[in-house]
Design a protein around this motif. Structure first.
Motif, mmCIF file in Angstrom:
data_model
loop_
_atom_site.group_PDB
_atom_site.id
_atom_site.type_symbol
_atom_site.label_atom_id
_atom_site.label_comp_id
_atom_site.label_asym_id
_atom_site.label_seq_id
_atom_site.Cartn_x
_atom_site.Cartn_y
_atom_site.Cartn_z
ATOM 1 N N VAL A 113 31.852 40.891 40.987
ATOM 2 C CA VAL A 113 31.729 39.591 40.321
ATOM 3 C C VAL A 113 30.278 39.139 40.314
ATOM 4 O O VAL A 113 29.749 38.680 39.286
ATOM 5 C CB VAL A 113 32.622 38.538 41.010
ATOM 6 C CG1 VAL A 113 32.388 37.155 40.399
ATOM 7 C CG2 VAL A 113 34.091 38.930 40.889
ATOM 8 N N TYR A 235 37.116 37.930 36.866
ATOM 9 C CA TYR A 235 36.226 37.403 37.908
ATOM 10 C C TYR A 235 36.987 36.493 38.865
ATOM 11 O O TYR A 235 36.805 36.559 40.091
ATOM 12 C CB TYR A 235 35.063 36.630 37.283
ATOM 13 C CG TYR A 235 34.212 37.424 36.328
ATOM 14 C CD1 TYR A 235 34.162 38.819 36.393
ATOM 15 C CD2 TYR A 235 33.471 36.795 35.338
ATOM 16 C CE1 TYR A 235 33.390 39.550 35.511
ATOM 17 C CE2 TYR A 235 32.696 37.525 34.448
ATOM 18 C CZ TYR A 235 32.658 38.901 34.540
ATOM 19 O OH TYR A 235 31.896 39.610 33.664
ATOM 20 N N THR A 239 37.624 37.441 42.780
ATOM 21 C CA THR A 239 37.105 36.526 43.792
ATOM 22 C C THR A 239 38.202 36.110 44.762
ATOM 23 O O THR A 239 38.005 36.109 45.987
ATOM 24 C CB THR A 239 36.492 35.277 43.132
ATOM 25 O OG1 THR A 239 35.422 35.671 42.267
ATOM 26 C CG2 THR A 239 35.952 34.318 44.176
#
Length: 251
Positions: A113, A235, A239
């Motif tokens: 990311v 992303y 995460t």
């Protein structure tokens, strides 16, 4: 874990579809997020054993679309480095405990990311100068190693291939053929190490149609759908799952 348990359906189905969509049409290594998802519910070795046959099925489903559209000079270097990198990954996996693998998978997820955000913001620029063959082989070693322990060779391949300024289709075709070859090698080693069981293969049968569905969606979306929304979701997903895996490993 029961092959028909809630975890298989709640996590396995989205993981299979996501892997298919990513490998079928949206490169940049995002497919490895599926292994991160499964690692939330399964031991790392089991999660890897579940995902590999699905990834190989996706490879077979998407390979005809990209056949001979790859860039052979880059593919050759990645394969030359990928073979020893895969064996290094096997040795490393056999030496560490499950929480160390969770920590690595989580760390790679977060690093991916950050790398993508750095590219988007212009902090990191790729393709500004020619790379030597040694860089391609080194990328192959990193690809083989990370692919073996977390199915996360995609980001390493992306760093190298994006720097080569390939077309979108040549890039995607190159990743498909490289990981098809790497996954065949990994399958042989996984079998020897006992990653495949009756339970993992049963789960594979349950998830296989969803992997094929994801591949079909990805191939058709490749030419018509902008990737920004897809990667935005990626992303967020990486995460969350990466942070959870790191937390589990350290706690």
């Amino acid at each position: 874990m029961d092959a028909l348990s809630w975890a298989v359906f709640a996590l396995g189905i989205p993981a299979a579809v996501f892997a298919g969509v990513s490998k079928g049409g949206f490169g940049s290594g995002a497919a490895f997020a599926s292994a991160s998802i499964l690692a939330l519910a399964f031991e790392p070795a089991m999660a890897l054993g579940i995902m590999l046959p699905l990834l190989m099925l996706i490879d077979v489903s998407s390979l005809p679309t990209y056949w001979k559209k790859w860039s052979w000079p880059e593919v050759r270097l990645l394969l030359l480095g990928g073979v020893p990198g895969t064996f290094l990954g096997a040795v490393f996996f056999g030496m560490v405990e499950a929480n160390a693998i969770r920590l690595i998978i989580g760390g790679i997820s977060i690093a991916f990311v950050l790398w993508q955000l750095a590219r988007a913001s212009g902090v990191l620029k790729l393709g500004t100068r020619e790379t030597s063959p040694a860089v391609g082989i080194a990328a192959g070693v990193g690809l083989g190693f990370t692919s073996f322990i977390s199915h996360a060779g995609g980001p390493v391949a992306a760093v190298y291939l994006l720097g080569r300024r390939l077309s979108k289709t040549a890039y995607q075709a190159s990743t498909v053929i490289v990981f098809w070859a790497m996954n065949v090698l990994k399958a042989a080693i996984y079998a020897v190490m006992g990653f495949f069981t009756v339970e993992t293969l049963t789960i594979n049968l349950v998830l296989a149609p969803f992997a094929v569905l994801g591949t079909w969606i990805g191939i058709r979306a490749h030419h018509v759908v902008p990737e920004r929304l897809f990667f935005g979701l990626t992303y967020v997903l990486l995460t969350v799952t990466g942070s959870k895996l790191i937390w589990d490993a350290l706690s």
